[in-house]
Scaffold this active site. Structure first.
Site, PDB file in Angstrom:
ATOM      1  N   GLU A 109      -6.552  -7.738  -0.637  1.00  0.00           N
ATOM      2  CA  GLU A 109      -7.038  -7.823   0.741  1.00  0.00           C
ATOM      3  C   GLU A 109      -8.540  -7.556   0.727  1.00  0.00           C
ATOM      4  OE1 GLU A 109      -4.881  -5.218   3.356  1.00  0.00           O
ATOM      5  OE2 GLU A 109      -2.950  -5.805   2.530  1.00  0.00           O
ATOM      6  N   GLU A 144       0.806  -1.223   0.000  1.00  0.00           N
ATOM      7  CA  GLU A 144       0.000   0.000   0.000  1.00  0.00           C
ATOM      8  C   GLU A 144       0.843   1.279   0.000  1.00  0.00           C
ATOM      9  OE1 GLU A 144      -3.008  -0.191   3.077  1.00  0.00           O
ATOM     10  OE2 GLU A 144      -4.295  -1.417   1.808  1.00  0.00           O
TER      11      GLU A 144
HETATM   12  C1  GAL Z   1      -4.513  -2.584   4.908  1.00  0.00           C
HETATM   13  C2  GAL Z   1      -3.072  -3.036   5.044  1.00  0.00           C
HETATM   14  C3  GAL Z   1      -2.959  -4.295   5.879  1.00  0.00           C
HETATM   15  C4  GAL Z   1      -3.782  -4.168   7.129  1.00  0.00           C
HETATM   16  C5  GAL Z   1      -5.208  -3.897   6.734  1.00  0.00           C
HETATM   17  C6  GAL Z   1      -6.157  -3.835   7.910  1.00  0.00           C
HETATM   18  O1  GAL Z   1      -4.597  -1.239   4.615  1.00  0.00           O
HETATM   19  O2  GAL Z   1      -2.504  -3.279   3.786  1.00  0.00           O
HETATM   20  O3  GAL Z   1      -1.618  -4.530   6.194  1.00  0.00           O
HETATM   21  O4  GAL Z   1      -3.269  -3.143   7.903  1.00  0.00           O
HETATM   22  O5  GAL Z   1      -5.267  -2.682   6.059  1.00  0.00           O
HETATM   23  O6  GAL Z   1      -7.460  -3.588   7.494  1.00  0.00           O
END
Ligand code: GAL
Length: 648
Positions: free
Chosen positions: A319, A146
């Site tokens: 994710e 990110e």
């Molecule tokens: C994302 C990040 C992850 C984790 C996640 C939690 O932004 O890439 O590492 O922090 O959020 O929701």
């Protein structure tokens, strides 16, 4: 036919005792998981101190996962430089706009411009790529994590300043050109040489917008440069494995279209509930939407980002929210079925993989309140059941390739920066505006592509260009060649690429010339009427001269929409209902079918499949005009349902 989509999961073996690893892999397989992303934050476990490596554990887990039949996305760990590295090069940390160095103790504490850190990032990437590049289980890569998260795109540090001056010199070649382009005669801001230029922070009042804009362009280029350095190494040592980066939602600080030119997979991280809250705070207080979609998210937000990023590369959701998160203002539990709905929504939009974040809830540290597919005690969390259901369902449905949509929405990062740097009204939010246009198409039953200005417009029937401030006559001519109906939004064509006012504040052929701007707070709208529909313009509206056909009137007698011989121009930011009506008319003029959908029902076409989603709390039926064979779900959808209809 394209191959069927797959599920994945983000896994942190370094957080768990090794005696859990084999059963974790087995349970992932049982859940229907095919991909496992690892190692993006594991630098301190890979290299405990300078050149003191421990690969035993990583080799072991790669082997366990691979032997279980899982494919691995290996990450470079550069989002979390370890303490020893920061201590070696204390000036590698980013500096915030107040001149304060950002400290060690969380993540992303580096400046993209620090040459020493760039070398370190290349070094660790090379070590990993050499070790795992041809490992049969490692099938894809992710660079860093990110970019830009936690306000880290910009750094007001010494390295940035040094690189910024070099970058400016390359761009302008002479200081006179820079002075002229920025209009530095204004307030005696002229420079005699590039060494005099500072970063645009801590000025007494606002810095020159051209100064800010160039720092923005520069900062974006630094992200691309940093990323490319890793990609080149991975491509060399791991040929044939696609490289991805996980972008964010609602994030525009660097040009993702540029960065994506160096990547094969344009992945993003989808957290619908957190986004609903954050987007509300920043862009609009829509209490109804917030309340009704509290546990499911905005019906268009995820779709918008899928379309945005699939326009840049192979789409993955790296994710996917699996339950409550920990980082929004409030963090509710998603409604039952939401995790399944979000996964299917991604597949409806061409995602190849949806990967849940994370496998098991962490017992400690910053994200201990963030759900995973497993509870901390190693029993399945509700998200897992839904993931499993999706994995069973995707096996049964043959997914066709998406064809080009008949509608294109033109999106541009530079336009976003210019609109937001210009101030005028604090409520102008580029993503919000584009989302409103996007919603208007979807609420009329349309599917659309989001494209950059250099796209090939051939084949589109309707091209929407909302607020592309520095859209040039040549750009417009390229769109016109496609023969598409054109709808431009407010501000389009009102700046030069240098961020100045052009002689004529408009594009010929759209029937309007902007003379002055009424920049407003969102809650002080001006009422307008168009085609018998009463509504309002808020945030931004334009007064000007109409040369084409004028439609509608505002309470102060200005046009709502104008049409010239080349397209139409919307002279303000309409409320959603009015925008939907205008969009309906534009779609009809373009010869497209329109179906006005109930408030929270959406449809997305992928080949000969129609994917219906219900984000509302009430049951809703698929309108009768849609006929075909139901492959999944029912004609009446309850909250969070998805139905797939195969049409002929
Ligand atoms: C994302 C990040 C992850 C984790 C996640 C939690 O932004 O890439 O590492 O922090 O959020 O929701």
């Amino acid at each position: 036919m394209s191959s069927n989509p797959e599920l994945g999961v983000c896994y942190y073996p370094e957080h768990w005792p090794q005696d859990l690893w084999i059963s974790d892999a087995e349970n992932m397989v049982k859940t229907g998981i095919k991909w496992v992303r690892i190692a993006e934050f594991a630098w301190s476990r890979i290299e405990k101190s300078p050149d003191n490596f421990d690969f035993e554990w990583l080799d072991k887990i790669v082997d366990i996962l691979g032997k279980a039949g899982l494919k691995i996305v290996m990450c470079t760990p550069t989002a979390t430089p370890p303490k020893w590295l920061v201590d070696q090069m204390p000036d590698m940390v980013a500096v915030d706009s107040n001149g304060q160095p950002r400290k060690f103790g969380s993540r992303r504490h580096y400046s993209f411009s620090h040459s020493g850190y760039l070398e370190q990032s290349k070094r660790i990437t090379k070590i990993l790529a050499q070790r795992y590049g041809d490992n049969p289980y490692v099938q894809a890569w992710q660079t860093d994590n990110e970019y830009g998260c936690h306000e880290t795109t910009y750094s007001w540090c010494h390295s940035s300043l040094k690189e910024f001056r070099i970058w400016l010199k390359k761009k302008y070649s002479s200081i006179e050109k820079l002075n002229e382009s920025w209009g530095n005669v204004f307030w005696s801001m002229e420079y005699n040489n590039f060494e005099e230029i500072e970063l645009p922070n801590l000025t007494v009042t606002e810095a020159n917008p051209s100064h800010n804009f160039n720092f923005q362009l520069f900062s974006s280029d630094q992200v691309r440069k940093f990323n490319l350095a890793q990609v080149e190494i991975i491509n060399k040592y791991s040929p044939g494995r696609p490289v991805s980066h996980n972008y964010m939602g609602h994030f525009t600080e660097f040009d993702h279209r540029e960065v994506s030119q160096d990547l094969e997979i344009a992945a993003w991280d989808s957290y619908p509930l957190g986004f609903l809250q954050n987007m509300q705070v920043i862009a609009r207080e829509d209490k109804k939407l917030l309340q009704e979609c509290y546990r499911i998210g905005d019906p268009d937000f995820q779709a918008y980002h899928h379309d945005l990023y699939r326009g840049m590369g192979r789409l993955w959701v790296m994710e996917q929210q699996p339950g409550p998160v920990n980082w929004a203002k409030y963090n509710p539990i998603p409604v039952k079925g939401a995790v399944r709905l979000w996964s299917w929504e991604a597949f409806a939009h061409d995602a190849e993989v949806v990967s849940y974040f994370r496998w098991r809830q962490a017992p400690y540290a910053q994200e201990q309140m963030h759900a995973g597919l497993m509870y901390r005690d190693n029993t399945p969390a509700p998200g897992q059941e839904e993931a499993k259901q999706v994995s069973e369902e995707i096996k049964k449905i043959e997914m066709p390739k998406t064809e080009q949509s008949p509608i294109a929405l033109v999106h541009d990062y530079e336009a976003c920066w210019m609109t937001e740097l210009d101030g005028q009204t604090h409520d102008f939010h580029y993503t919000r505006l584009l989302l409103d246009f996007y919603k208007a198409v979807r609420m009329n039953g349309g599917s659309l592509d989001i494209v950059g200005k250099n796209a090939d417009f051939t084949g589109y029937k309707l091209v929407i260009i909302p607020s592309f401030v520095h859209f040039q006559e040549e750009d417009l001519q390229r769109v016109i060649k496609s023969g598409a109906q054109i709808l431009a939004g407010p501000r389009t064509g009102t700046k030069t690429p240098d961020f100045q006012l052009p002689n004529e504040l408009s594009l010929e052929g759209l029937g309007f010339q902007v003379r002055r701007v009424d920049a407003l707070p969102r809650d002080l709208p001006v009422s307008v009427e168009w085609n018998g529909i009463k509504g309002n313009f808020s945030v931004w509206r334009e007064h000007g001269l109409t040369s084409g056909v004028s439609e509608g009137k505002s309470s102060d007698d200005m046009a709502v929409l104008t049409s010239g011989n080349q397209g139409s121009y919307l002279c303000g930011w309409p409320d959603q209902k009015l925008l939907n009506a205008i969009m309906k008319n534009q779609m009809q003029l373009a010869g497209l079918d329109v179906v006005e959908l109930p408030e929270y029902l959406r449809v997305r076409r992928r080949g000969n499949l129609l994917f219906f989603t219900n984000y509302g709390t009430q049951d809703v039926s698929i309108p009768e005009v849609y006929q075909g064979e139901l492959l999944l779900g029912k004609r009446t959808l309850s909250q969070a349902d998805i139905s797939i209809l195969k049409i002929n």
